[in-house]
Design a protein around this motif. Sequence first.
Motif, PDB file in Angstrom:
ATOM      1  N   ASP A 198       0.715  -1.211   0.067  1.00 11.01           N
ATOM      2  CA  ASP A 198      -0.037  -0.202   0.071  1.00 11.01           C
ATOM      3  C   ASP A 198       0.857   1.294   0.195  1.00 11.01           C
ATOM      4  O   ASP A 198       1.714   1.514   0.882  1.00 11.01           O
ATOM      5  CB  ASP A 198      -1.047  -0.148   1.252  1.00 11.01           C
ATOM      6  N   LYS A 199       0.774   2.038  -0.955  1.00 10.35           N
ATOM      7  CA  LYS A 199       1.719   3.191  -1.145  1.00 10.35           C
ATOM      8  C   LYS A 199       1.243   4.317  -0.036  1.00 10.35           C
ATOM      9  O   LYS A 199       2.423   5.087   0.044  1.00 10.35           O
ATOM     10  CB  LYS A 199       1.668   3.676  -2.500  1.00 10.35           C
ATOM     11  N   THR A 200       0.194   4.238   0.620  1.00  7.84           N
ATOM     12  CA  THR A 200      -0.017   5.081   1.549  1.00  7.84           C
ATOM     13  C   THR A 200       0.551   4.648   2.872  1.00  7.84           C
ATOM     14  O   THR A 200       0.691   5.386   3.988  1.00  7.84           O
ATOM     15  CB  THR A 200      -1.172   5.432   1.925  1.00  7.84           C
ATOM     16  N   GLN A 201       0.942   3.451   3.077  1.00 10.10           N
ATOM     17  CA  GLN A 201       1.427   2.844   4.451  1.00 10.10           C
ATOM     18  C   GLN A 201       2.954   2.553   4.340  1.00 10.10           C
ATOM     19  O   GLN A 201       3.529   1.877   3.463  1.00 10.10           O
ATOM     20  CB  GLN A 201       0.808   1.314   4.529  1.00 10.10           C
ATOM     21  N   VAL A 202       3.597   3.192   5.340  1.00 12.09           N
ATOM     22  CA  VAL A 202       5.055   2.839   5.376  1.00 12.09           C
ATOM     23  C   VAL A 202       5.176   1.339   5.965  1.00 12.09           C
ATOM     24  O   VAL A 202       4.857   1.390   7.159  1.00 12.09           O
ATOM     25  CB  VAL A 202       5.785   3.863   6.048  1.00 12.09           C
ATOM     26  N   PRO A 203       5.961   0.632   5.434  1.00 17.61           N
ATOM     27  CA  PRO A 203       6.128  -0.875   6.058  1.00 17.61           C
ATOM     28  C   PRO A 203       6.907  -0.721   7.391  1.00 17.61           C
ATOM     29  O   PRO A 203       7.690   0.151   7.615  1.00 17.61           O
ATOM     30  CB  PRO A 203       6.900  -1.631   4.852  1.00 17.61           C
ATOM     31  N   VAL A 204       6.361  -1.449   8.436  1.00 21.00           N
ATOM     32  CA  VAL A 204       7.037  -1.624   9.624  1.00 21.00           C
ATOM     33  C   VAL A 204       8.508  -2.468   9.252  1.00 21.00           C
ATOM     34  O   VAL A 204       9.663  -1.968   9.768  1.00 21.00           O
ATOM     35  CB  VAL A 204       6.433  -2.459  10.585  1.00 21.00           C
ATOM     36  N   LYS A 258       1.752  -3.473   6.163  1.00 20.40           N
ATOM     37  CA  LYS A 258       2.788  -3.270   7.136  1.00 20.40           C
ATOM     38  C   LYS A 258       3.957  -4.206   7.062  1.00 20.40           C
ATOM     39  O   LYS A 258       5.043  -3.884   7.354  1.00 20.40           O
ATOM     40  CB  LYS A 258       2.198  -3.176   8.581  1.00 20.40           C
ATOM     41  N   TYR A 259       3.812  -5.382   6.501  1.00 24.91           N
ATOM     42  CA  TYR A 259       4.814  -6.366   6.516  1.00 24.91           C
ATOM     43  C   TYR A 259       4.683  -7.182   5.139  1.00 24.91           C
ATOM     44  O   TYR A 259       4.245  -8.206   5.113  1.00 24.91           O
ATOM     45  CB  TYR A 259       4.579  -7.511   7.635  1.00 24.91           C
ATOM     46  N   PRO A 260       5.101  -6.636   4.146  1.00 25.01           N
ATOM     47  CA  PRO A 260       5.480  -7.250   2.723  1.00 25.01           C
ATOM     48  C   PRO A 260       6.220  -8.727   2.764  1.00 25.01           C
ATOM     49  O   PRO A 260       7.150  -8.525   3.741  1.00 25.01           O
ATOM     50  CB  PRO A 260       5.976  -6.264   1.932  1.00 25.01           C
ATOM     51  N   LEU A 261       5.762  -9.500   2.511  1.00 18.63           N
ATOM     52  CA  LEU A 261       6.229 -10.946   2.592  1.00 18.63           C
ATOM     53  C   LEU A 261       6.923 -11.343   1.380  1.00 18.63           C
ATOM     54  O   LEU A 261       6.681 -11.286  -0.043  1.00 18.63           O
ATOM     55  CB  LEU A 261       5.051 -11.949   2.904  1.00 18.63           C
ATOM     56  N   PHE A 262       8.239 -11.962   1.610  1.00 21.14           N
ATOM     57  CA  PHE A 262       8.994 -12.341   0.428  1.00 21.14           C
ATOM     58  C   PHE A 262       9.338 -13.858   0.750  1.00 21.14           C
ATOM     59  O   PHE A 262       9.439 -14.410   1.969  1.00 21.14           O
ATOM     60  CB  PHE A 262      10.363 -11.628   0.642  1.00 21.14           C
ATOM     61  N   ILE A 263       9.444 -14.605  -0.165  1.00 19.17           N
ATOM     62  CA  ILE A 263      10.193 -15.838  -0.092  1.00 19.17           C
ATOM     63  C   ILE A 263      11.550 -15.881  -0.881  1.00 19.17           C
ATOM     64  O   ILE A 263      11.485 -15.295  -1.922  1.00 19.17           O
ATOM     65  CB  ILE A 263       9.401 -16.993  -0.948  1.00 19.17           C
ATOM     66  N   SER A 264      12.610 -16.343  -0.349  1.00 23.61           N
ATOM     67  CA  SER A 264      14.048 -16.253  -0.813  1.00 23.61           C
ATOM     68  C   SER A 264      14.387 -17.645  -1.007  1.00 23.61           C
ATOM     69  O   SER A 264      14.826 -18.348   0.108  1.00 23.61           O
ATOM     70  CB  SER A 264      14.928 -15.158  -0.079  1.00 23.61           C
ATOM     71  N   GLN A 265      14.638 -18.132  -2.088  1.00 24.73           N
ATOM     72  CA  GLN A 265      14.963 -19.706  -2.381  1.00 24.73           C
ATOM     73  C   GLN A 265      16.544 -19.701  -2.621  1.00 24.73           C
ATOM     74  O   GLN A 265      16.915 -18.941  -3.474  1.00 24.73           O
ATOM     75  CB  GLN A 265      14.202 -20.247  -3.432  1.00 24.73           C
ATOM     76  N   ASP A 266      17.218 -20.455  -2.111  1.00 23.00           N
ATOM     77  CA  ASP A 266      18.542 -20.855  -2.185  1.00 23.00           C
ATOM     78  C   ASP A 266      18.544 -22.003  -3.039  1.00 23.00           C
ATOM     79  O   ASP A 266      18.286 -23.067  -2.963  1.00 23.00           O
ATOM     80  CB  ASP A 266      19.401 -21.031  -0.999  1.00 23.00           C
ATOM     81  N   ASP A 298      13.480  -0.443   5.851  1.00 24.13           N
ATOM     82  CA  ASP A 298      14.239   0.211   7.053  1.00 24.13           C
ATOM     83  C   ASP A 298      14.589  -1.136   7.917  1.00 24.13           C
ATOM     84  O   ASP A 298      15.554  -1.071   8.673  1.00 24.13           O
ATOM     85  CB  ASP A 298      13.675   1.361   7.859  1.00 24.13           C
ATOM     86  N   ARG A 299      13.694  -2.125   7.943  1.00 20.24           N
ATOM     87  CA  ARG A 299      13.901  -3.452   8.950  1.00 20.24           C
ATOM     88  C   ARG A 299      13.491  -4.389   8.126  1.00 20.24           C
ATOM     89  O   ARG A 299      12.737  -4.410   7.254  1.00 20.24           O
ATOM     90  CB  ARG A 299      12.908  -3.122  10.087  1.00 20.24           C
ATOM     91  N   VAL A 300      13.924  -5.568   8.543  1.00 15.88           N
ATOM     92  CA  VAL A 300      13.702  -6.912   7.937  1.00 15.88           C
ATOM     93  C   VAL A 300      13.473  -7.862   9.133  1.00 15.88           C
ATOM     94  O   VAL A 300      14.000  -7.906  10.144  1.00 15.88           O
ATOM     95  CB  VAL A 300      14.799  -7.423   7.022  1.00 15.88           C
TER      96      VAL A 300
END
Length: 434
Positions: free
Chosen positions: A99-105, A136-144, A204-206
């Motif tokens: 959401d462009k109006t929401q800064v992710p935590v 607030k918490y966009p989710l990613f999967i990082s596959q090795d 800013d945080r992960v």
Amino acid sequence: MARLSCDFRYFLIPAAFLFIYIQMRLFATQSEYADRMAEAVDAEHHCTSQMRLHIDQISMQQEQIVALKEGKKRKDQECAQLKALVNDLEEKTLQRIIDKTQVPVAAVVIMACNRADYLERTIASVLKHQNSVASKYPLFISQDGSEPNVKDKALSYLNQLTYMQHIDYDPVQAERPGELIAYYKIARHYKWALDELFFKHNFDRVIILEDDMEIAPDFFDYFEAASALLDKDKSIMAVSSWNDNGQKQFVYDPYALYRSDFFPGLGWMLTKSTWNELSPKLKDNHKGRQFIRPEVCRTYNFGEHGSSMGQFFQSYLEPIKMNDIKVDWKSQDLSYLLEDKYVKHFADLLRMAKPVRGTDLALLTSTIDGDVRIQYNDQSDFENIARQFEVFEEWKDGVPRTAYKGVVIFRYHPPKRVFLVGPDSLQQLGIENA
């Protein structure tokens, strides 16, 4: 005259024999020369044949080299195209999810490799609690790596998360004999994924999760409350959702949080500024900083099979208690965890605990009402006491698991707290005549 003529004929006979002998020698020499010439011609033909064979082989090798170069060029082009497609996919997915109006935590990344069934269970648990706070918490999967089932599983959730893939074919060299190569590969994956999220996507945080974890109902609220501590107190290196001594029999209060000199891992959050410092060398350098951890875990690790080969699973991981109530973290005052206040806060708890001495310390502790503290003299003494209570004995870099200023705290016959106190812990905490 007649006599002279007769004498001359006598000389003709030896001359004739000599001539015949010379002719025979000449014929033999000519035959030998002809044989040698024939051998030389044969040798020349053989050399010519071998040279042509070598030339043909070299030509074939050159053709193979050219073909390999062309194949590599095509592969490089395909990789570049795939990378461009993945990058485009990441950007489009992010544009759709955030959401462009929401800064992710914080961005949340699930680190995966080759366990599709585990990954599915982890994604289901995360999405159950993340859907309401997705912006607030966009989710990613990082596959090795490129295990196809894991990739397919991750891509099946593209409407709800962003997929990243780490491909690394560089050889791994262990620094010390006997070390597991897998841990080095995992470290490379972590560095790559965090660099991507902090530097490419500019979060800013992960929050880092692994593909064998479930999360508690208040997982995201907990990290949002803790993010304010991270921003305000630079002596906090990271915030963790894990307590190594978080087994059911050792925990009681879901509101209780502690500082620790030991990195708990297993579901943790750090800031970009901290990663800026750590990323270039990827070394664990605390510089006197500490970690925030809960008494009751906000994650549960179900990964019996993995890189650690199920180490400690049945004894320490399977019995872990994961918080199952929704704590209202927004209403909690966490300022007691700030460095300048926490030493006094923790010292007050320790000061009120009753000293216990003896041989069967677990039995003695069970007979006492209220909190107790038990002094240990060194690592061996600590391990002996820890075995009596069946808490973690392990140390790392001179620090027991969960320890703060050398003090390990856990519940015993809850709500009673047990403080295992190091030889100079009281002095570090400013406690005198205790």
